[in-house]
Enzyme design. Structure first.
Site, PDB file in Angstrom:
ATOM      1  N   SER A 143       0.827  -1.200   0.000  1.00  0.00           N
ATOM      2  CA  SER A 143       0.000   0.000   0.000  1.00  0.00           C
ATOM      3  C   SER A 143       0.869   1.260   0.000  1.00  0.00           C
ATOM      4  O   SER A 143       1.979   1.265   0.541  1.00  0.00           O
ATOM      5  CB  SER A 143      -0.891   0.014   1.237  1.00  0.00           C
ATOM      6  OG  SER A 143      -1.579   1.246   1.339  1.00  0.00           O
ATOM      7  N   TYR A 157      -3.285  -2.050   9.836  1.00  0.00           N
ATOM      8  CA  TYR A 157      -3.041  -2.011   8.385  1.00  0.00           C
ATOM      9  C   TYR A 157      -1.665  -1.422   8.104  1.00  0.00           C
ATOM     10  O   TYR A 157      -0.868  -1.996   7.347  1.00  0.00           O
ATOM     11  CB  TYR A 157      -4.135  -1.193   7.702  1.00  0.00           C
ATOM     12  CG  TYR A 157      -4.118  -1.293   6.189  1.00  0.00           C
ATOM     13  CD1 TYR A 157      -4.641  -2.410   5.538  1.00  0.00           C
ATOM     14  CD2 TYR A 157      -3.586  -0.271   5.411  1.00  0.00           C
ATOM     15  CE1 TYR A 157      -4.630  -2.499   4.147  1.00  0.00           C
ATOM     16  CE2 TYR A 157      -3.574  -0.353   4.024  1.00  0.00           C
ATOM     17  CZ  TYR A 157      -4.106  -1.467   3.397  1.00  0.00           C
ATOM     18  OH  TYR A 157      -4.090  -1.557   2.022  1.00  0.00           O
TER      19      TYR A 157
HETATM   20  N1  LIG Z   1      -8.298  -0.416  -2.903  1.00  0.00           N
HETATM   21  C1  LIG Z   1      -7.311   0.351  -2.463  1.00  0.00           C
HETATM   22  O1  LIG Z   1      -7.435   1.591  -2.349  1.00  0.00           O
HETATM   23  C2  LIG Z   1      -5.985  -0.269  -2.135  1.00  0.00           C
HETATM   24  C3  LIG Z   1      -4.872   0.588  -2.023  1.00  0.00           C
HETATM   25  C4  LIG Z   1      -3.640   0.047  -1.715  1.00  0.00           C
HETATM   26  C5  LIG Z   1      -3.516  -1.306  -1.515  1.00  0.00           C
HETATM   27  N2  LIG Z   1      -4.611  -2.121  -1.607  1.00  0.00           N
HETATM   28  C6  LIG Z   1      -4.397  -3.552  -1.375  1.00  0.00           C
HETATM   29  O2  LIG Z   1      -4.769  -4.239  -2.548  1.00  0.00           O
HETATM   30  C7  LIG Z   1      -5.084  -5.577  -2.198  1.00  0.00           C
HETATM   31  C8  LIG Z   1      -6.310  -6.007  -2.982  1.00  0.00           C
HETATM   32  O3  LIG Z   1      -7.416  -5.246  -2.546  1.00  0.00           O
HETATM   33  P1  LIG Z   1      -8.491  -4.637  -3.546  1.00  0.00           P
HETATM   34  O4  LIG Z   1      -8.364  -3.179  -3.480  1.00  0.00           O
HETATM   35  O5  LIG Z   1      -8.419  -5.330  -4.835  1.00  0.00           O
HETATM   36  O6  LIG Z   1      -9.838  -4.982  -2.747  1.00  0.00           O
HETATM   37  P2  LIG Z   1     -10.833  -6.229  -2.785  1.00  0.00           P
HETATM   38  O7  LIG Z   1     -11.532  -6.270  -4.085  1.00  0.00           O
HETATM   39  O8  LIG Z   1     -11.632  -6.126  -1.542  1.00  0.00           O
HETATM   40  O9  LIG Z   1      -9.860  -7.485  -2.726  1.00  0.00           O
HETATM   41  C9  LIG Z   1      -9.426  -8.089  -1.553  1.00  0.00           C
HETATM   42  C10 LIG Z   1      -9.423  -9.577  -1.827  1.00  0.00           C
HETATM   43  O10 LIG Z   1      -8.786 -10.267  -0.762  1.00  0.00           O
HETATM   44  C11 LIG Z   1      -9.444 -11.498  -0.646  1.00  0.00           C
HETATM   45  N3  LIG Z   1      -9.148 -12.048   0.675  1.00  0.00           N
HETATM   46  C12 LIG Z   1      -9.314 -11.446   1.867  1.00  0.00           C
HETATM   47  N4  LIG Z   1      -8.946 -12.264   2.850  1.00  0.00           N
HETATM   48  C13 LIG Z   1      -8.541 -13.418   2.238  1.00  0.00           C
HETATM   49  C14 LIG Z   1      -8.046 -14.650   2.709  1.00  0.00           C
HETATM   50  N5  LIG Z   1      -7.870 -14.887   4.017  1.00  0.00           N
HETATM   51  N6  LIG Z   1      -7.732 -15.613   1.794  1.00  0.00           N
HETATM   52  C15 LIG Z   1      -7.894 -15.390   0.484  1.00  0.00           C
HETATM   53  N7  LIG Z   1      -8.355 -14.235  -0.021  1.00  0.00           N
HETATM   54  C16 LIG Z   1      -8.675 -13.273   0.858  1.00  0.00           C
HETATM   55  C17 LIG Z   1     -10.911 -11.189  -0.867  1.00  0.00           C
HETATM   56  O11 LIG Z   1     -11.619 -12.314  -1.362  1.00  0.00           O
HETATM   57  P3  LIG Z   1     -12.496 -13.305  -0.444  1.00  0.00           P
HETATM   58  O12 LIG Z   1     -13.266 -12.449   0.506  1.00  0.00           O
HETATM   59  O13 LIG Z   1     -13.334 -14.053  -1.440  1.00  0.00           O
HETATM   60  O14 LIG Z   1     -11.498 -14.196   0.232  1.00  0.00           O
HETATM   61  C18 LIG Z   1     -10.828 -10.144  -1.961  1.00  0.00           C
HETATM   62  O15 LIG Z   1     -10.953 -10.725  -3.247  1.00  0.00           O
HETATM   63  C19 LIG Z   1      -5.245  -5.613  -0.685  1.00  0.00           C
HETATM   64  O16 LIG Z   1      -4.113  -6.260  -0.140  1.00  0.00           O
HETATM   65  C20 LIG Z   1      -5.247  -4.150  -0.291  1.00  0.00           C
HETATM   66  O17 LIG Z   1      -4.660  -3.946   0.970  1.00  0.00           O
HETATM   67  C21 LIG Z   1      -5.843  -1.631  -1.923  1.00  0.00           C
END
Ligand SMILES: NC(=O)c1ccc[n+]([C@@H]2O[C@H](COP(=O)([O-])OP(=O)(O)OC[C@H]3O[C@@H](n4cnc5c(N)ncnc54)[C@H](OP(=O)(O)O)[C@@H]3O)[C@@H](O)[C@H]2O)c1
Length: 243
Positions: A143, A157
């Protein structure tokens, strides 16, 4: 689909939505075979459909990416199906609306650290023999908050994502001789379901100004497709609106 990836295999966690799903589609478009993990099987099925539409091949490995049993079984399936593993994209992640010491809950802290930091550490450990064999690459989806401290990102986080930087750097320092490369990828705001974890969920206008998942996926592809003598230690990608 272009075939420049030559049948290389990438295992993506968090593949049922957001950055993980977009990365699966982008990688498949570039000719990678994609293994997909997440806990919601129907969400993974939607990713598979999109991958197939892009002309790609997908292997569905549903489950909790922090479970050692799931990790072991998934690696066995990948090996039995494709016989190789060339890359990991670790996008499974968690945050919570309670982000301040004043509303700190130890159980929530443990869960966020388990998903964001401990799980990736266990998964990389288990996958290392295959990555050494392929001179593979690991992308830790961390992040912006791990690159530029942000007091509202949350206690757990911030700590867990900052910890990914240490995982990535120690991997690079200790596995260089085996050809394994690691990237600490630091996206700014991305328009995904993840925004639902915020205390104030952003408006549609605010979301439109953010990175879209496909923007991050293109960055990941850039890292995946680097020649094996090239490493991107850290990559920060943010929307112009990021402050
Ligand atoms: N969106 C932002 O602004 C942002 C910014 C910086 C970094 N990030 C990072 O990007 C990454 C992806 O997030 P995203 O933004 O794409 O949001 P997202 O669509 O909510 O994706 C998060 C994914 O993690 C999966 N997940 C959560 N716990 C899990 C577990 N124990 N085992 C397997 N899968 C798991 C969820 O799927 P299930 O619930 O089906 O398991 C979901 O598909 C995250 O690490 C987040 O910290 C996001």
């Amino acid at each position: 689909m272009d075939s420049s990836a030559d049948g290389r295999v990438v295992w993506i966690t968090g593949a049922g939505s957001g950055i993980g799903r977009a990365t699966a589609i982008e990688a498949a478009t570039a000719g990678w075979r994609v293994a997909l993990t997440g806990r919601r099987a129907p969400a993974l099925d939607e990713t598979v459909a999109a991958v197939q539409e892009a002309g790609g091949a997908a292997l569905v490995l549903p489950g909790d990416a922090t479970s050692d049993d799931v990790i072991r079984a998934s690696l066995d399936r990948i090996t039995a199906t494709w016989g190789r593993l060339d890359a990991l994209v670790l996008a499974a992640g968690l945050n919570a609306p309670e982000r301040r010491w004043a509303d700190h809950d130890p159980a929530t802290f443990d869960e966020i650290v388990r998903v964001n930091l401990t799980g990736p550490a266990h998964l990389v450990t288990a996958a290392l023999p295959l990555l050494r064999a392929s001179h593979g690459v690991v992308v830790f989806v961390s992040s912006y908050a791990a690159w530029a401290f942000n007091p509202i990102a949350g206690v757990a986080y911030s700590a867990s994502k900052a910890g990914l930087s240490a995982l990535s750097r120690t991997l690079n320092a200790q596995e260089a001789a085996s050809g394994v490369r690691s990237c600490h990828l630091c996206p700014g705001d991305v328009n995904t379901d993840f925004l639902g974890h915020r205390p104030q969920v952003p408006s549609d206008d605010a979301r439109a100004a953010m990175l879209q998942p496909s923007d991050v996926a293109r960055s990941v592809r850039f890292v995946l497709e680097a020649p094996t003598h090239v490493r991107f230690d850290e990559l920060v990608v943010s929307p112009v609106s990021q402050t």
